[in-house]
Scaffold this active site. Sequence first.
Site, PDB file in Angstrom:
ATOM      1  N   GLY A   1       0.780  -1.235   0.000  1.00  0.00           N
ATOM      2  CA  GLY A   1       0.000   0.000   0.000  1.00  0.00           C
ATOM      3  C   GLY A   1       0.808   1.279   0.000  1.00  0.00           C
ATOM      4  O   GLY A   1       0.290   2.336   0.361  1.00  0.00           O
ATOM      5  N   SER A   2       2.051   1.217  -0.464  1.00  0.00           N
ATOM      6  CA  SER A   2       2.836   2.467  -0.475  1.00  0.00           C
ATOM      7  C   SER A   2       2.221   3.469  -1.445  1.00  0.00           C
ATOM      8  O   SER A   2       2.224   4.678  -1.188  1.00  0.00           O
ATOM      9  CB  SER A   2       4.307   2.210  -0.814  1.00  0.00           C
ATOM     10  OG  SER A   2       4.487   1.945  -2.180  1.00  0.00           O
ATOM     11  N   ASN A   3       1.681   2.977  -2.549  1.00  0.00           N
ATOM     12  CA  ASN A   3       1.012   3.893  -3.485  1.00  0.00           C
ATOM     13  C   ASN A   3      -0.254   4.470  -2.869  1.00  0.00           C
ATOM     14  O   ASN A   3      -0.515   5.670  -2.994  1.00  0.00           O
ATOM     15  CB  ASN A   3       0.692   3.190  -4.805  1.00  0.00           C
ATOM     16  CG  ASN A   3       1.878   3.199  -5.752  1.00  0.00           C
ATOM     17  OD1 ASN A   3       2.205   4.208  -6.357  1.00  0.00           O
ATOM     18  ND2 ASN A   3       2.566   2.058  -5.838  1.00  0.00           N
TER      19      ASN A   3
ATOM     20  N   LEU B   1      -4.356  -7.254  -6.992  1.00  0.00           N
ATOM     21  CA  LEU B   1      -3.918  -8.391  -7.802  1.00  0.00           C
ATOM     22  C   LEU B   1      -5.028  -9.184  -8.478  1.00  0.00           C
ATOM     23  O   LEU B   1      -4.758 -10.031  -9.324  1.00  0.00           O
ATOM     24  CB  LEU B   1      -3.079  -9.345  -6.932  1.00  0.00           C
ATOM     25  CG  LEU B   1      -1.767  -8.735  -6.422  1.00  0.00           C
ATOM     26  CD1 LEU B   1      -0.999  -9.740  -5.582  1.00  0.00           C
ATOM     27  CD2 LEU B   1      -0.912  -8.243  -7.579  1.00  0.00           C
TER      28      LEU B   1
ATOM     29  N   ASN C   1      -5.651   1.756 -13.252  1.00  0.00           N
ATOM     30  CA  ASN C   1      -4.648   0.888 -12.640  1.00  0.00           C
ATOM     31  C   ASN C   1      -3.269   1.443 -12.935  1.00  0.00           C
ATOM     32  O   ASN C   1      -3.068   2.155 -13.922  1.00  0.00           O
ATOM     33  CB  ASN C   1      -4.776  -0.514 -13.257  1.00  0.00           C
ATOM     34  CG  ASN C   1      -3.789  -1.503 -12.680  1.00  0.00           C
ATOM     35  OD1 ASN C   1      -3.573  -1.555 -11.465  1.00  0.00           O
ATOM     36  ND2 ASN C   1      -3.146  -2.284 -13.542  1.00  0.00           N
TER      37      ASN C   1
ATOM     38  N   HIS D   1       0.592  -0.015 -13.621  1.00  0.00           N
ATOM     39  CA  HIS D   1       1.368  -1.228 -13.891  1.00  0.00           C
ATOM     40  C   HIS D   1       2.851  -0.852 -13.877  1.00  0.00           C
ATOM     41  O   HIS D   1       3.240   0.148 -14.494  1.00  0.00           O
ATOM     42  CB  HIS D   1       0.977  -1.807 -15.258  1.00  0.00           C
ATOM     43  CG  HIS D   1       1.626  -3.119 -15.524  1.00  0.00           C
ATOM     44  ND1 HIS D   1       1.186  -4.299 -14.969  1.00  0.00           N
ATOM     45  CD2 HIS D   1       2.728  -3.445 -16.249  1.00  0.00           C
ATOM     46  CE1 HIS D   1       1.973  -5.290 -15.351  1.00  0.00           C
ATOM     47  NE2 HIS D   1       2.924  -4.799 -16.133  1.00  0.00           N
TER      48      HIS D   1
ATOM     49  N   ASP E   1      -4.391  -5.707 -18.181  1.00  0.00           N
ATOM     50  CA  ASP E   1      -3.369  -4.772 -18.683  1.00  0.00           C
ATOM     51  C   ASP E   1      -3.571  -4.333 -20.129  1.00  0.00           C
ATOM     52  O   ASP E   1      -2.617  -3.974 -20.810  1.00  0.00           O
ATOM     53  CB  ASP E   1      -1.963  -5.392 -18.546  1.00  0.00           C
ATOM     54  CG  ASP E   1      -1.618  -5.703 -17.099  1.00  0.00           C
ATOM     55  OD1 ASP E   1      -2.140  -5.007 -16.204  1.00  0.00           O
ATOM     56  OD2 ASP E   1      -0.845  -6.631 -16.865  1.00  0.00           O
TER      57      ASP E   1
ATOM     58  N   GLU F   1       6.253   5.826  -9.797  1.00  0.00           N
ATOM     59  CA  GLU F   1       4.859   5.633  -9.358  1.00  0.00           C
ATOM     60  C   GLU F   1       4.460   6.716  -8.361  1.00  0.00           C
ATOM     61  O   GLU F   1       3.405   7.340  -8.491  1.00  0.00           O
ATOM     62  CB  GLU F   1       4.707   4.256  -8.703  1.00  0.00           C
ATOM     63  CG  GLU F   1       4.885   3.118  -9.682  1.00  0.00           C
ATOM     64  CD  GLU F   1       4.644   1.755  -9.051  1.00  0.00           C
ATOM     65  OE1 GLU F   1       4.273   0.854  -9.795  1.00  0.00           O
ATOM     66  OE2 GLU F   1       4.846   1.593  -7.835  1.00  0.00           O
TER      67      GLU F   1
HETATM   68  C1  GRF Z   1       3.234  -1.301  -7.628  1.00  0.00           C
HETATM   69  O1  GRF Z   1       4.459  -1.567  -8.221  1.00  0.00           O
HETATM   70  C2  GRF Z   1       2.158  -1.237  -8.666  1.00  0.00           C
HETATM   71  O2  GRF Z   1       2.601  -0.758  -9.884  1.00  0.00           O
HETATM   72  C3  GRF Z   1       1.775  -2.673  -8.818  1.00  0.00           C
HETATM   73  O3  GRF Z   1       1.873  -3.203  -7.514  1.00  0.00           O
HETATM   74  C4  GRF Z   1       2.807  -2.451  -6.737  1.00  0.00           C
HETATM   75  C5  GRF Z   1       2.122  -2.013  -5.493  1.00  0.00           C
HETATM   76  O4  GRF Z   1       3.002  -1.484  -4.552  1.00  0.00           O
HETATM   77  N1  GRF Z   1       0.537  -2.819  -9.505  1.00  0.00           N
HETATM   78  P1  GRF Z   1       2.443  -0.831  -3.211  1.00  0.00           P
HETATM   79  O5  GRF Z   1       1.575  -1.876  -2.539  1.00  0.00           O
HETATM   80  O6  GRF Z   1       1.673   0.383  -3.586  1.00  0.00           O
HETATM   81  O7  GRF Z   1       3.648  -0.519  -2.395  1.00  0.00           O
END
Ligand code: GRF
Length: 188
Positions: free
Chosen positions: A13-15, A86, A103, A105, A146, A175
Amino acid sequence: MTKRIAIFASGSGSNAQNIIEKLNQSTGISFPCILSDKKDAFVHQRAQNLSVPSFYFPKTDFISGTPIVDFLRKQQIDGIVLAGFLLKVSEPLLQAYPNKIINIHPALLPKYGGKGMYGHHVHEAVKAAGEPISGITIHYINERYDEGDIIFQAQCSLTPDDTPDEIARKVQILEHKHFPDIIAQVFA
Ligand code: GRF
């Protein structure tokens, strides 16, 4: 009117955290909830730290889609951001949110996409092919993995010494830099 965006995440969940931290103060967009198919994913901890409610739904709910659509409707959600989610997005969700699911990728699609191409598998394949560049692709979701329309790409250069971990690190920088801005643009 403020757009209410749900984030779906299966992992760290870093994003998700980065998106919420960067966009929470901005007008016009809010993140009322995070949904995950993993009960013990670290994203729940991050959500708690951010005071954003997070919800676990079993895989079967995401596969059928209807319980998720019902939940999102009750929450008056306008759009969905997949940030490390996922599972395939099911038909009822695609129908309920046409062109409103995006999404990220961790590679330059159409290369290194499709079933099984997630997380470290992507960076290992990029490394094995000796690619001089990698990057990110932000795209709409459709019924095939994708393959939805591409909204944005950014690239980074790689050196022959870069390990898959180093590639992942370079991609993650992209990202975190770009995803919030693109989300703000798409859902403006
Ligand atoms: C990211 O690399 C994203 O592109 C992919 O899964 C990863 C998720 O990373 N779909 P995080 O959980 O947000 O750290």
